[in-house]
Each structure stands twice: as C-alpha cells, then as structure tokens.
Scaffold this motif. Structure first.
Motif, PDB file in Angstrom:
ATOM      1  N   LYS A 194       0.858  -1.176   0.000  1.00  0.00           N
ATOM      2  CA  LYS A 194       0.000   0.000   0.000  1.00  0.00           C
ATOM      3  C   LYS A 194       0.902   1.236   0.000  1.00  0.00           C
ATOM      4  O   LYS A 194       1.595   1.513   0.972  1.00  0.00           O
ATOM      5  N   TRP A 200      -0.010   4.611  -0.619  1.00  0.00           N
ATOM      6  CA  TRP A 200      -0.576   5.857  -0.115  1.00  0.00           C
ATOM      7  C   TRP A 200      -1.511   5.565   1.046  1.00  0.00           C
ATOM      8  O   TRP A 200      -2.232   4.578   1.043  1.00  0.00           O
ATOM      9  N   PRO A 201      -1.529   6.421   2.064  1.00  0.00           N
ATOM     10  CA  PRO A 201      -2.439   6.211   3.195  1.00  0.00           C
ATOM     11  C   PRO A 201      -3.886   6.493   2.787  1.00  0.00           C
ATOM     12  O   PRO A 201      -4.154   7.139   1.767  1.00  0.00           O
ATOM     13  N   ASP A 202      -4.806   6.007   3.604  1.00  0.00           N
ATOM     14  CA  ASP A 202      -6.215   6.299   3.345  1.00  0.00           C
ATOM     15  C   ASP A 202      -6.454   7.796   3.476  1.00  0.00           C
ATOM     16  O   ASP A 202      -5.824   8.486   4.287  1.00  0.00           O
ATOM     17  N   TYR A 203      -7.397   8.286   2.714  1.00  0.00           N
ATOM     18  CA  TYR A 203      -7.679   9.717   2.732  1.00  0.00           C
ATOM     19  C   TYR A 203      -8.193  10.168   4.096  1.00  0.00           C
ATOM     20  O   TYR A 203      -7.911  11.279   4.542  1.00  0.00           O
ATOM     21  N   GLU A 204      -8.919   9.297   4.779  1.00  0.00           N
ATOM     22  CA  GLU A 204      -9.499   9.663   6.068  1.00  0.00           C
ATOM     23  C   GLU A 204      -8.425   9.832   7.140  1.00  0.00           C
ATOM     24  O   GLU A 204      -8.639  10.549   8.115  1.00  0.00           O
ATOM     25  N   THR A 205      -7.284   9.179   6.986  1.00  0.00           N
ATOM     26  CA  THR A 205      -6.248   9.238   8.012  1.00  0.00           C
ATOM     27  C   THR A 205      -5.210  10.330   7.744  1.00  0.00           C
ATOM     28  O   THR A 205      -4.324  10.528   8.563  1.00  0.00           O
ATOM     29  N   THR A 206      -5.305  11.019   6.629  1.00  0.00           N
ATOM     30  CA  THR A 206      -4.329  12.052   6.314  1.00  0.00           C
ATOM     31  C   THR A 206      -4.729  13.374   6.941  1.00  0.00           C
ATOM     32  O   THR A 206      -5.881  13.591   7.327  1.00  0.00           O
TER      33      THR A 206
END
Length: 81
Positions: free
Chosen positions: A39, A41-47
């Motif tokens: 993976k 890129w991190p999830d958008y919710e955690t950025t």
C-alpha cells in the motif's frame, strides 16, 4: 590472457544478465506476489486535512497556541524540579 572464448562469455553475460533480470522482476508473477499487496498511499481519512475557511484557521491557531503553551509549562515544571 583470456582469449576470444572468454570475451564471448563476458559479452553474453553483459547482454543476457540484464535481460534476465528484467524478465524476472518485470514479469506479472513477481508483480502479483510481491508488489500488488504493498500500500503506497495512506487512506484519505487518516491524512491531515488543512483548514480551509478563516474560522477553521483561527480555531487551529488557537489550538496550536494552547498546545505550545502547555508544552512550555510542562518543560518549565521539569526544569524547576
């Protein structure tokens, strides 16, 4: 020293080794086994989401100032002990 046979072997190694490496590491089996599950890129919710409105900016600045003052207060307490 080595003669023409050694030069042919060296030339074959110089040509076919990179081709073999590209075939192995560039093949779909290697991709499916080793790369597909990574993976990147991190999830958008955690950025981090920066503030967009002026009210959010003021609130964020207020929060950062409170955190800085709290760190400074704790640092001074530790230095005085």
């Amino acid at each position: 020293m080595g003669g023409p046979r050694l030069e042919v072997v060296k030339f074959g190694f110089y040509v076919f080794f990179p081709v073999g490496v590209m075939l192995y590491f560039g093949g779909p089996d290697f991709f499916d086994k080793h790369v597909k599950g990574i993976k990147f890129w991190p999830d958008y919710e955690t950025t981090h989401k920066p503030p967009t409105t002026s009210d959010e900016v003021r609130e964020t600045l207020k929060t950062l100032k409170e955190q800085r003052e709290e760190r400074w207060r704790r640092y001074n307490e530790q230095q005085s002990k």
